[in-house]
Design a protein around this motif. Structure first.
Motif, mmCIF file in Angstrom:
data_model
loop_
_atom_site.group_PDB
_atom_site.id
_atom_site.type_symbol
_atom_site.label_atom_id
_atom_site.label_comp_id
_atom_site.label_asym_id
_atom_site.label_seq_id
_atom_site.Cartn_x
_atom_site.Cartn_y
_atom_site.Cartn_z
ATOM 1 N N MET A 127 0.701 -1.066 -0.004
ATOM 2 C CA MET A 127 0.000 -0.267 0.065
ATOM 3 C C MET A 127 0.898 1.242 0.170
ATOM 4 S SD MET A 127 -3.171 -0.911 -0.183
ATOM 5 C CE MET A 127 -3.796 0.985 0.642
ATOM 6 N N PHE A 130 -0.450 4.238 -1.853
ATOM 7 C CA PHE A 130 -1.730 4.564 -1.400
ATOM 8 C C PHE A 130 -2.186 4.651 -0.006
ATOM 9 C CE2 PHE A 130 -1.556 1.126 -4.696
ATOM 10 C CZ PHE A 130 -1.754 1.853 -5.800
ATOM 11 N N PHE A 133 -0.434 1.380 5.145
ATOM 12 C CA PHE A 133 -1.030 0.404 6.083
ATOM 13 C C PHE A 133 -0.384 0.408 7.463
ATOM 14 C CE2 PHE A 133 -2.563 -3.387 8.174
ATOM 15 C CZ PHE A 133 -3.911 -3.235 7.947
ATOM 16 N N ARG A 351 -6.188 -7.350 -6.306
ATOM 17 C CA ARG A 351 -6.083 -6.251 -6.789
ATOM 18 C C ARG A 351 -6.284 -6.214 -8.464
ATOM 19 N NH1 ARG A 351 -2.310 -1.235 -7.708
ATOM 20 N NH2 ARG A 351 -0.607 -2.748 -7.744
ATOM 21 N N GLU A 371 -6.472 3.791 -6.270
ATOM 22 C CA GLU A 371 -6.105 4.121 -4.673
ATOM 23 C C GLU A 371 -7.562 3.584 -3.882
ATOM 24 O OE1 GLU A 371 -5.597 7.392 -1.369
ATOM 25 O OE2 GLU A 371 -5.212 7.872 -3.562
ATOM 26 N N ALA A 374 -7.354 -0.343 -4.051
ATOM 27 C CA ALA A 374 -6.181 -0.850 -3.168
ATOM 28 C C ALA A 374 -6.580 -1.101 -1.652
ATOM 29 C CB ALA A 374 -4.897 -0.362 -3.446
ATOM 30 N N ARG A 375 -7.383 0.080 -1.330
ATOM 31 C CA ARG A 375 -7.903 0.195 0.087
ATOM 32 C C ARG A 375 -8.633 -0.826 0.315
ATOM 33 N NH1 ARG A 375 -5.114 1.654 4.009
ATOM 34 N NH2 ARG A 375 -4.254 3.386 2.919
ATOM 35 N N ALA A 378 -6.916 -4.191 0.602
ATOM 36 C CA ALA A 378 -6.509 -4.168 1.725
ATOM 37 C C ALA A 378 -7.424 -4.336 3.173
ATOM 38 C CB ALA A 378 -5.351 -2.898 2.030
#
Length: 404
Positions: A127, A130, A133, A351, A371, A374-375, A378
């Motif tokens: 991450m 982005f 984490f 992803r 972004e 990706a979150r 995650a």
């Protein structure tokens, strides 16, 4: 004693010290709710935390040893329960709100990924472009957005004081009293803009008690698990100021005691020494600095709940020993490298193909920015247990890294 006299002077009408946090004066919740006729705000927070999905998942998340290695090692859940037990002891001794203390202790590890800090390291790397984490920020995301249980709001809608404790239990995140070079994770900044948590101040004593309880629990029980796993031997403790002195004391008191009982005697005395030192030191700090309210605690330039300087040195020594002899042991490192591969593989695959996630996670991903996607991945991946991450990797890849 002056410190005992001050603690007695500060006893409030509710049986709490004047510097304790009071539910009747709570700053409320992000989404307004009516008061409960049978529970305080912090009792409701504790109950919501215990009944959450994130709490149950802690059962199968790594503390140090992966769950597949054996049934008797600590998991995130058993560690959390041990932290909560120690924190309640502090709350009773210092006349703090016990329910708030327990709530902060129970929620503090919600954001941990599968495979503990190894999973967090690799997910933070994934991450990097982005917003990164951070498990503490992820705990906040879980209780404010990702738990989907209530009809009227996302998350658990915890009280301001519990959220404050979750975010700031290790101290201020900004301002002159924050740790040098500390970068505040974006999810915390985003939520703070919506529901300000006073990031420049210390949290109340309840959160401070929960934080130091975490240190006591893992410094003691990771020694215990290291002995159980055969990574260290009893004689290795001799070089530690705290554990070594206790080992000598137990052997002098009980010559010929078997190994199992010797280990237990060391660990229970280890916790007791640490707890009693914190209580003495905290009462001394309170007597010297004389806070009259929780706002005085928040406005202070240092925490009140602390180890004495000699005990702090012993704790640092133990932590260094654990890093060298347990956390970085070649057998642990090999398993964590395999665990990191599992997390990295899953992140990149999900992803690239978000439709592989369940519908409630994959829905709408095709319209997300890079972004946001990706979150989302995650969030999904960090909620996995060790066992589910392993099974998902086996489902999506031909070869699964060996953890055992």
């Amino acid at each position: 004693m002056a410190d005992e006299g001050f603690a007695s002077l500060c006893k409030g009408a509710e049986g709490l010290a004047a510097f304790a946090t009071r539910g009747a004066r709570s700053r409320g919740r992000l989404f307004a709710e009516g008061e409960s006729p049978t529970r305080t705000p912090y009792q409701r927070d504790r109950d919501r935390i215990v009944h959450s999905t994130a709490f149950r998942r802690l059962k199968h998340k790594t503390q140090v040893f992966v769950a597949t290695e054996g049934d008797h090692y600590r998991t995130r859940l058993t560690h959390t329960i041990e932290v909560s037990q120690i924190a309640r002891a502090f709350a009773r001794a210092l006349r703090l709100d016990e329910d708030l203390t327990e709530a902060v202790a129970l929620v503090h590890d919600f954001g941990h990924t599968p495979f503990g800090h190894a999973g967090e390291r690799v997910l933070d790397a994934c991450m990097a472009g982005f917003g990164g984490f951070d498990h503490n920020a992820q705990s906040l995301r879980i209780v404010t957005a990702l738990e989907h249980r209530y009809a009227e709001f996302d998350g658990l809608n915890l009280s301001w004081e519990t959220l404050e404790g979750l975010v700031k239990h290790n101290g201020p995140l900004i301002g002159p009293n924050a740790a040098p070079g500390l970068a505040v994770p974006r999810p915390i900044l985003d939520f703070d803009a919506l529901f300000p948590l006073d990031l420049a101040s210390f949290a109340g004593l309840e959160a401070q008690a929960a934080a130091i309880s975490d240190d006591i629990a893992y410094n003691t029980h990771d020694l215990d698990d290291g002995l159980r796993a055969g990574l260290i031997e009893l004689e290795d403790l001799s070089g530690l100021d705290l554990a070594g002195s206790i080992l000598a004391e137990v052997r002098a008191a009980y010559p010929g005691l078997d190994r199992s009982r010797t280990v237990h005697e060391i660990m229970r005395r280890h916790i007791t020494r640490l707890v009693e030192d914190v209580i003495r030191t905290t009462l001394r700090n309170l007597a010297e600095r004389r806070p009259r309210s929780v706002e005085d605690v928040r406005a202070a330039d240092a925490p009140f709940v602390a180890f004495s300087p000699p005990m702090e040195a012993a704790v640092r020594q133990t932590r260094g020993f654990l890093f060298t002899r347990v956390y970085r042991h070649e057998s642990v490192a090999a398993k964590m490298a395999a665990a990191e591969r599992i997390v990295a593989d899953l992140f990149e695959r999900l992803r690239a193909e978000p439709g592989l996630m369940p519908l409630d996670w994959s829905q709408g991903c095709e319209r997300m920015s890079e972004e946001r996607l990706a979150r989302r991945v995650a969030d999904y991946l960090s909620g996995m247990t060790d066992t589910f991450a392993i099974s998902e990797h086996a489902r999506l890849f031909d070869a699964v890294p060996r953890l055992g």
